[in-house]
Design an enzyme around this catalytic site. Sequence first.
Site, PDB file in Angstrom:
ATOM      1  N   ASN A  59      -6.774   9.347  -2.724  1.00  0.00           N
ATOM      2  CA  ASN A  59      -6.258   9.454  -1.604  1.00  0.00           C
ATOM      3  C   ASN A  59      -5.086  10.443  -1.367  1.00  0.00           C
ATOM      4  O   ASN A  59      -5.799  11.544  -1.605  1.00  0.00           O
ATOM      5  CB  ASN A  59      -5.858   8.022  -0.830  1.00  0.00           C
ATOM      6  N   ASP A  60      -3.987  10.160  -1.075  1.00  0.00           N
ATOM      7  CA  ASP A  60      -3.189  11.376  -0.707  1.00  0.00           C
ATOM      8  C   ASP A  60      -3.041  12.562  -1.840  1.00  0.00           C
ATOM      9  O   ASP A  60      -2.914  12.328  -2.974  1.00  0.00           O
ATOM     10  CB  ASP A  60      -1.547  10.816  -0.756  1.00  0.00           C
ATOM     11  N   GLN A  77      -3.470  11.317  -5.506  1.00  0.00           N
ATOM     12  CA  GLN A  77      -3.478   9.851  -5.752  1.00  0.00           C
ATOM     13  C   GLN A  77      -4.969   9.297  -6.233  1.00  0.00           C
ATOM     14  O   GLN A  77      -5.790   9.669  -5.470  1.00  0.00           O
ATOM     15  CB  GLN A  77      -3.154   9.062  -4.609  1.00  0.00           C
ATOM     16  N   PHE A 118       2.762   6.483  -7.639  1.00  0.00           N
ATOM     17  CA  PHE A 118       2.400   6.809  -6.263  1.00  0.00           C
ATOM     18  C   PHE A 118       2.737   8.060  -5.857  1.00  0.00           C
ATOM     19  O   PHE A 118       3.230   9.070  -6.674  1.00  0.00           O
ATOM     20  CB  PHE A 118       3.083   5.755  -5.448  1.00  0.00           C
ATOM     21  N   SER A 119       2.732   8.507  -4.463  1.00  0.00           N
ATOM     22  CA  SER A 119       2.976   9.765  -4.004  1.00  0.00           C
ATOM     23  C   SER A 119       4.317  10.480  -4.240  1.00  0.00           C
ATOM     24  O   SER A 119       5.123   9.901  -4.243  1.00  0.00           O
ATOM     25  CB  SER A 119       2.508   9.862  -2.469  1.00  0.00           C
ATOM     26  N   ARG A 183       9.176   4.754  -0.658  1.00  0.00           N
ATOM     27  CA  ARG A 183       8.117   5.869  -1.479  1.00  0.00           C
ATOM     28  C   ARG A 183       8.111   7.224  -0.752  1.00  0.00           C
ATOM     29  O   ARG A 183       8.573   7.495   0.237  1.00  0.00           O
ATOM     30  CB  ARG A 183       7.115   4.951  -1.504  1.00  0.00           C
ATOM     31  N   ASP A 184       7.149   8.220  -1.589  1.00  0.00           N
ATOM     32  CA  ASP A 184       6.805   9.252  -1.072  1.00  0.00           C
ATOM     33  C   ASP A 184       7.649  10.237  -1.062  1.00  0.00           C
ATOM     34  O   ASP A 184       7.711  11.106   0.072  1.00  0.00           O
ATOM     35  CB  ASP A 184       5.646   9.048   0.100  1.00  0.00           C
ATOM     36  N   GLU A 236       5.095   6.890   6.215  1.00  0.00           N
ATOM     37  CA  GLU A 236       4.579   7.162   4.883  1.00  0.00           C
ATOM     38  C   GLU A 236       4.415   8.840   4.867  1.00  0.00           C
ATOM     39  O   GLU A 236       4.420   9.663   5.938  1.00  0.00           O
ATOM     40  CB  GLU A 236       3.475   6.916   4.349  1.00  0.00           C
ATOM     41  N   TRP A 322      -7.372   4.572   6.152  1.00  0.00           N
ATOM     42  CA  TRP A 322      -7.451   3.473   5.446  1.00  0.00           C
ATOM     43  C   TRP A 322      -8.258   2.446   5.857  1.00  0.00           C
ATOM     44  O   TRP A 322      -8.698   1.230   5.481  1.00  0.00           O
ATOM     45  CB  TRP A 322      -6.123   3.005   5.415  1.00  0.00           C
TER      46      TRP A 322
END
Length: 552
Positions: A59-60, A77, A118-119, A183-184, A236, A322
């Site tokens: 993903n990202d 990711q 995670f990102s 996050r991120d 996000e 998603w």
Amino acid sequence: MVHYSLTTALCCLVTLVYSQNATSTYSQPDVPTGVPLPGNYEGSLRPQVHFSPPVGFMNDPNGMFLDENGTYHLYYQYNPSENVAGNQHWGHATSQDLYTWTNQQIALFPGGPDEGIFSGSIVVDSNNTSGFFPNQTNGVVALYTLNTPDRQVQDLAYSVDGGYTFTKYDNNPIIGSNTNQFRDPKVIWYEPTQLWVMVVAYPVDFEVGFFTSPDLREWTAVSNFTRFGVTGWQYECPNFVEVRVENSTETRWVMLVSINPGAPLGGSTSWYTIGSFNGTHFEPDDSTIQLTDIAKDNYAGQFFYGLGADQDQITLAWASNWQYTNVVPTAGNEIGDGFRSAMTVPRGHFLRDVPRKGLTLLNYPWNIHSIVDTELALNNSFQNGSVVLDYSDVESRAIYFEANITGLASSDILAGTLNFTFTSSVSGEFVRGGFSIAPDNNLWLDRGNTNGFDNPYFSDKFSGTALYNEDGDGEFRISGIVDRSIIELFVNEGEVSGTSVFFPTEPLDIMSLSVKGLNEAASASVGVWALKAAWLDQANANGTVLGNVTAV
Ligand SMILES: *[C@@H]1O[C@H](CO)[C@@H](O)[C@H](O)[C@H]1NC(C)=O
Ligand SMILES: *[C@@H]1O[C@H](CO)[C@@H](O)[C@H](O)[C@H]1NC(C)=O
Ligand SMILES: *[C@@H]1O[C@H](CO)[C@@H](O)[C@H](O)[C@H]1NC(C)=O
Ligand SMILES: *[C@@H]1O[C@H](CO)[C@@H](O)[C@H](O)[C@H]1NC(C)=O
Ligand SMILES: *[C@@H]1O[C@H](CO)[C@@H](O)[C@H](O)[C@H]1NC(C)=O
Ligand SMILES: *[C@@H]1O[C@H](CO)[C@@H](O)[C@H](O)[C@H]1NC(C)=O
Ligand SMILES: *[C@@H]1O[C@H](CO)[C@@H](O)[C@H](O)[C@H]1NC(C)=O
Ligand SMILES: *[C@@H]1O[C@H](CO)[C@@H](O)[C@H](O)[C@H]1NC(C)=O
Ligand SMILES: *[C@@H]1O[C@H](CO)[C@@H](O)[C@H](O)[C@H]1NC(C)=O
Ligand SMILES: *[C@@H]1O[C@H](CO)[C@@H](O)[C@H](O)[C@H]1NC(C)=O
Ligand SMILES: *[C@@H]1O[C@H](CO)[C@@H](O)[C@H](O)[C@H]1NC(C)=O
Ligand SMILES: CC(=O)N[C@H]1CO[C@H](CO)[C@@H](O)[C@@H]1O
């Protein structure tokens, strides 16, 4: 990153064997360290000029940067052991042109079965502000979210070998929390204050936090950018970058926010707003936002670190949604049986003062001519007419086309349409789209006549509007890239753009493009090019790409 509870559920389906130490070297039995995973890049749905992972689920985009030797680094990711989201690592690939990629060894591994990397983002600490890099001006620092069942915190890992292998910082986290919704991180260097600036999402509070740091280790919360634009159900992957304004020495700041779920068209999308920054606070020029795409497959875009503000910024985004990403037909149930998700092609960006709208973030395929193989058609005086091309013998089955409609300013009445269709000669399935000059200036796209995937969220048709510029020279420029299972469309260098995946049961191999209704003063110029098979060109006889196996 995906909604927390979903990821955790998927993550915990796998049983992991691990050992904990400071270097990022733990691995499951089926996940190699030191060498990339091999992947088969044949298959009628496998893109040839877009990045997609060798096997498993992506993903990202994460940590993208340009190094001192002109190599672009993409991290992403990555679930290397299943074809669905979960078990998050940072995959890694490098490129000189952003179309031809070399798969590298996995860069960051979780430290245990309850962890997910995670990102996040990467910076080059050229002045050794962090102290991790004695005698080095090319030290690489990754800042990312460590996900555990009850917390999301921001962690740091550094690389002394240019971003291939990383050591996790002993004193992680660099920013703690007592929430699983934080996050991120995306970090930039802000010259005027000589500080690092981080933007990071508080997803369910709809806030983007700004933090600053002199050394990448100690961070101070300085402001929040709150409840702006379309919130969906989560913010996000915030990005914050300085972008040049066309025909000006000015630059402006762009805040890019991804939202999921709850996008206007369903699921995931991104928007941006433009404003100014004083080192701690972002001040939007007004309350407007613009979506980055007219369709459903453009999410979590990230700007490369290390490009100058006076040149065009570049992003890659995740070309999926998603709502259906875990079930698209590019993969079966077993690892190694296909792959899931591709990135967009690199998009170049600058700000243009567009009539009525004002400053708009343009979004065009970066240096696309660098990946052109052969010219299939070029006609500079294509007034009204059509071209039909059989490209079944183009190895990549990837096409780039341009159509410039000019001379509109001297036409009495705006009129005309341009349509294109990519069809399978075997099954008759097709993807089509077009541009209507009058009355609506609409770009449209229809993926509904492909039969490889049926899903209630997999919407068929999209459209968007690019206003005719009465003050300009009277032209519309349309371009597109079709690469086996993905199409990207651009009007006027991406004043409007659309990104869509599609899944025919048989390869598309016939292109037709037609123009009709143009007034006599107007004309069209059309070019069609075959693109290189950037992945198959590096595959062995059975279609396998091994990547950089010289790594130790
Ligand atoms: C870290 O763990 C890996 C995997 O068990 C092991 O090979 C490596 O020697 C360890 N490194 C250190 C510095 O302890
Ligand atoms: C490095 O130091 C120079 C000289 O002080 C400064 O101008 C520059 O902004 C610094 N850059 C980074 C990334 O630390
Ligand atoms: C980098 O930082 C470390 C720790 O502060 C220091 O020991 C080292 O001398 C620094 N190197 C340079 C070239 O500044
Ligand atoms: C850094 O360079 C200095 C001078 O060349 C040298 O004395 C020192 O050992 C080097 N430090 C490291 C950590 O390589
Ligand atoms: C760039 O190339 C030089 C010379 O080959 C090498 O020493 C350096 O490590 C490279 N930098 C990166 C980030 O790979
Ligand atoms: C930003 O928002 C978060 C989440 O609502 C909050 O915890 C934090 O204290 C805020 N930070 C600032 C600087 O206002
Ligand atoms: C930045 O803007 C904020 C909000 O307007 C203000 O409170 C702060 O003092 C400004 N900082 C500087 C250095 O001007
Ligand atoms: C393109 O398609 C639209 C919608 O079906 C149609 O109205 C138009 O005439 C077509 N134009 C061309 C050039 O085929
Ligand atoms: C379309 O216009 C652009 C910008 O002027 C030009 O670079 C390109 O070659 C044109 N394409 C065709 C097919 O005429
Ligand atoms: C395909 O190539 C890879 C790499 O050379 C090799 O490991 C694998 O055995 C080959 N598979 C087949 C079916 O030949
Ligand atoms: C392969 O990986 C090593 C690091 O393990 C790196 O130094 C080298 O530049 C990479 N080579 C290529 C061609 O990507
Ligand atoms: C009004 C004006 O100067 N427009 C120019 C802006 O820059 C582009 C190139 O990026 C030129 O093509 C325009 O003529």
